[in-house]
Design a protein around this motif. Sequence first.
Motif, PDB file in Angstrom:
ATOM      1  N   ALA A 266       3.936 -56.391  81.755  1.00 26.31           N
ATOM      2  CA  ALA A 266       3.115 -55.811  80.678  1.00 26.31           C
ATOM      3  C   ALA A 266       3.807 -54.592  80.074  1.00 26.31           C
ATOM      4  O   ALA A 266       3.760 -54.379  78.855  1.00 26.31           O
ATOM      5  N   VAL A 267       4.447 -53.795  80.918  1.00 22.55           N
ATOM      6  CA  VAL A 267       5.157 -52.617  80.400  1.00 22.55           C
ATOM      7  C   VAL A 267       6.361 -53.067  79.562  1.00 22.55           C
ATOM      8  O   VAL A 267       6.629 -52.505  78.496  1.00 22.55           O
ATOM      9  N   ARG A 268       7.050 -54.097  80.027  1.00 18.38           N
ATOM     10  CA  ARG A 268       8.173 -54.630  79.234  1.00 18.38           C
ATOM     11  C   ARG A 268       7.679 -55.104  77.851  1.00 18.38           C
ATOM     12  O   ARG A 268       8.338 -54.876  76.839  1.00 18.38           O
ATOM     13  N   ASP A 269       6.517 -55.755  77.836  1.00 25.03           N
ATOM     14  CA  ASP A 269       5.956 -56.223  76.548  1.00 25.03           C
ATOM     15  C   ASP A 269       5.630 -55.033  75.650  1.00 25.03           C
ATOM     16  O   ASP A 269       5.892 -55.065  74.440  1.00 25.03           O
ATOM     17  N   GLN A 271       7.051 -52.149  75.699  1.00 22.66           N
ATOM     18  CA  GLN A 271       8.334 -51.588  75.226  1.00 22.66           C
ATOM     19  C   GLN A 271       8.879 -52.427  74.069  1.00 22.66           C
ATOM     20  O   GLN A 271       9.378 -51.876  73.082  1.00 22.66           O
ATOM     21  N   SER A 272       8.775 -53.753  74.187  1.00 25.96           N
ATOM     22  CA  SER A 272       9.270 -54.630  73.111  1.00 25.96           C
ATOM     23  C   SER A 272       8.516 -54.375  71.813  1.00 25.96           C
ATOM     24  O   SER A 272       9.052 -54.555  70.724  1.00 25.96           O
ATOM     25  N   ALA A 273       7.250 -53.968  71.954  1.00 23.84           N
ATOM     26  CA  ALA A 273       6.430 -53.673  70.769  1.00 23.84           C
ATOM     27  C   ALA A 273       6.636 -52.237  70.285  1.00 23.84           C
ATOM     28  O   ALA A 273       5.918 -51.758  69.408  1.00 23.84           O
ATOM     29  N   GLY A 274       7.578 -51.533  70.898  1.00 21.95           N
ATOM     30  CA  GLY A 274       7.905 -50.184  70.426  1.00 21.95           C
ATOM     31  C   GLY A 274       7.070 -49.073  71.025  1.00 21.95           C
ATOM     32  O   GLY A 274       7.109 -47.925  70.554  1.00 21.95           O
ATOM     33  N   VAL A 275       6.309 -49.382  72.084  1.00 20.75           N
ATOM     34  CA  VAL A 275       5.466 -48.360  72.707  1.00 20.75           C
ATOM     35  C   VAL A 275       6.303 -47.542  73.705  1.00 20.75           C
ATOM     36  O   VAL A 275       7.055 -48.108  74.502  1.00 20.75           O
ATOM     37  N   ALA A 276       6.164 -46.225  73.637  1.00 22.95           N
ATOM     38  CA  ALA A 276       6.958 -45.335  74.493  1.00 22.95           C
ATOM     39  C   ALA A 276       6.315 -45.245  75.873  1.00 22.95           C
ATOM     40  O   ALA A 276       5.434 -44.413  76.120  1.00 22.95           O
ATOM     41  N   ARG A 298      -3.197 -47.084  74.215  1.00 20.26           N
ATOM     42  CA  ARG A 298      -2.675 -48.455  74.105  1.00 20.26           C
ATOM     43  C   ARG A 298      -2.166 -48.938  75.471  1.00 20.26           C
ATOM     44  O   ARG A 298      -2.382 -50.096  75.851  1.00 20.26           O
ATOM     45  N   VAL A 299      -1.507 -48.056  76.205  1.00 23.26           N
ATOM     46  CA  VAL A 299      -1.021 -48.409  77.539  1.00 23.26           C
ATOM     47  C   VAL A 299      -2.205 -48.735  78.447  1.00 23.26           C
ATOM     48  O   VAL A 299      -2.226 -49.761  79.136  1.00 23.26           O
ATOM     49  N   ALA A 300      -3.222 -47.880  78.425  1.00 23.89           N
ATOM     50  CA  ALA A 300      -4.389 -48.100  79.292  1.00 23.89           C
ATOM     51  C   ALA A 300      -5.061 -49.430  78.964  1.00 23.89           C
ATOM     52  O   ALA A 300      -5.438 -50.189  79.872  1.00 23.89           O
ATOM     53  N   ALA A 301      -5.183 -49.743  77.671  1.00 26.94           N
ATOM     54  CA  ALA A 301      -5.823 -51.007  77.284  1.00 26.94           C
ATOM     55  C   ALA A 301      -5.011 -52.193  77.794  1.00 26.94           C
ATOM     56  O   ALA A 301      -5.569 -53.167  78.320  1.00 26.94           O
ATOM     57  N   ALA A 302      -3.692 -52.130  77.673  1.00 23.07           N
ATOM     58  CA  ALA A 302      -2.848 -53.249  78.110  1.00 23.07           C
ATOM     59  C   ALA A 302      -2.914 -53.425  79.627  1.00 23.07           C
ATOM     60  O   ALA A 302      -3.021 -54.547  80.131  1.00 23.07           O
ATOM     61  N   LEU A 303      -2.890 -52.324  80.355  1.00 18.76           N
ATOM     62  CA  LEU A 303      -2.876 -52.434  81.819  1.00 18.76           C
ATOM     63  C   LEU A 303      -4.217 -52.926  82.357  1.00 18.76           C
ATOM     64  O   LEU A 303      -4.275 -53.677  83.326  1.00 18.76           O
ATOM     65  N   SER A 304      -5.305 -52.486  81.707  1.00 19.40           N
ATOM     66  CA  SER A 304      -6.626 -52.858  82.227  1.00 19.40           C
ATOM     67  C   SER A 304      -6.882 -54.359  82.057  1.00 19.40           C
ATOM     68  O   SER A 304      -7.752 -54.922  82.717  1.00 19.40           O
ATOM     69  N   ALA A 305      -6.097 -55.023  81.194  1.00 17.70           N
ATOM     70  CA  ALA A 305      -6.296 -56.459  80.972  1.00 17.70           C
ATOM     71  C   ALA A 305      -5.567 -57.317  82.008  1.00 17.70           C
ATOM     72  O   ALA A 305      -5.704 -58.541  82.008  1.00 17.70           O
ATOM     73  N   ILE A 306      -4.816 -56.680  82.905  1.00 19.56           N
ATOM     74  CA  ILE A 306      -4.026 -57.458  83.872  1.00 19.56           C
ATOM     75  C   ILE A 306      -4.883 -57.837  85.080  1.00 19.56           C
ATOM     76  O   ILE A 306      -5.557 -56.978  85.665  1.00 19.56           O
ATOM     77  N   ASP A 307      -4.834 -59.129  85.463  1.00 20.24           N
ATOM     78  CA  ASP A 307      -5.543 -59.607  86.660  1.00 20.24           C
ATOM     79  C   ASP A 307      -5.098 -58.842  87.891  1.00 20.24           C
ATOM     80  O   ASP A 307      -3.891 -58.676  88.100  1.00 20.24           O
ATOM     81  N   GLY A 308      -6.046 -58.401  88.692  1.00 16.67           N
ATOM     82  CA  GLY A 308      -5.690 -57.727  89.944  1.00 16.67           C
ATOM     83  C   GLY A 308      -5.697 -56.217  89.831  1.00 16.67           C
ATOM     84  O   GLY A 308      -5.613 -55.534  90.840  1.00 16.67           O
ATOM     85  N   VAL A 309      -5.823 -55.695  88.619  1.00 11.62           N
ATOM     86  CA  VAL A 309      -5.906 -54.239  88.478  1.00 11.62           C
ATOM     87  C   VAL A 309      -7.341 -53.819  88.786  1.00 11.62           C
ATOM     88  O   VAL A 309      -8.282 -54.285  88.136  1.00 11.62           O
ATOM     89  N   GLN A 310      -7.500 -52.976  89.795  1.00 11.17           N
ATOM     90  CA  GLN A 310      -8.857 -52.597  90.203  1.00 11.17           C
ATOM     91  C   GLN A 310      -9.393 -51.435  89.391  1.00 11.17           C
ATOM     92  O   GLN A 310     -10.570 -51.365  89.083  1.00 11.17           O
TER      93      GLN A 310
END
Length: 325
Positions: A266-269, A271-276, A298-310
């Motif tokens: 998710a972090v790689r994605d 970064q590809s989208a230009g997020v620092a 934006r980082v928080a939103a992306a990470l919270s969508a990952i399965d297994g993140v409590q």
Amino acid sequence: MKPSAATARAGANIALVKYWGKRDPVLNLPAAGSLSLTLDQLETTTTVVPDETLSADTLALNGQAADVSRVSAVLDRFRRQSGHAVFCRVESNNNFPTGAGLASSASAFAALVAAADSAFATRLDDRALSEQARLGSGSAARSIFGGFVEMAVGTRPDGSDAVARPLLSAEAWPLEVVVAVVDEASKAVSSTKGMNQTQATSPYYPAWLGQVPEDLQAARSAIAARDFEALARVGEGSALAMHASALAARPGLIYWRPATLALIDAVRDLQSAGVAAFFTIDAGPQVKVVCLPEAGQRVAAALSAIDGVQRLIHCRLGPGVRVLG
Ligand code: 2P0
């Protein structure tokens, strides 16, 4: 002056250039330097109560009786230095999961030495507090200071120069850190045990150790220049190299869970989208994502969508240890 109760609070820190291995287990001297960020949301608050009716120290960790031996070893040095042989009741509370790769020993021993220094009126300066904290836990030496902190490897046999120093204040470059908690349980292999096993058995450990000075230099330069991309390169590189050396230990140490790898993707994605943003991972499955403030939501939103993140813990950089009274 008679010892009296004191309370101190310290923030956990996460290393961007990791500490992994010791050159002296008795003085707890690191095999290499390290560099970290002190966080504002992962805190330990510790009260030291000298009590003449006690026949031994006691420790309550998050309200539960806990093994006091490492705490007693720290208090012994304050007793010796102050000339007061009194035992203490120690109460320590974390506002985050203990022993799960969230650097609870860093904030815990930093808070403990500051509280003990105040309780025994030993009046140590920050450098000496950092040395005392290191004797408790290597990463704790860094939590004496806020913001960006570097721990020196030191050269003196007595360890008096293996201490941390502040590099840059939290306000001078206000990065954010989103901690993605994947597993709140305590880890199976402690950092101390994991680094010892890596050092003793991993064929990749010498390569890891050889890389640290260059990584420290790169991180120092990136921080001085506020160069986020350069910091990202060295931060991810150091974390992955530490885990590579641990993976190659015999038996291999695998701190990651499937969600850990999904978070890296998710972090790689991002970064590809230009997020620092960039990731770092310690001796546990949690992923810490460092980002510029404008990327935090934006980082928080992306990470919270990952399965297994409590859950996510969204941090800013925090202050050094402080005595509350
Ligand atoms: C760090 N860690 O630099 C590294 C990266 C874990 C992974 O410092 O044996 O609990 O008490 O000195 O401080 C954790 O190690 O080890 C740690 P001891 P500590 O943050």
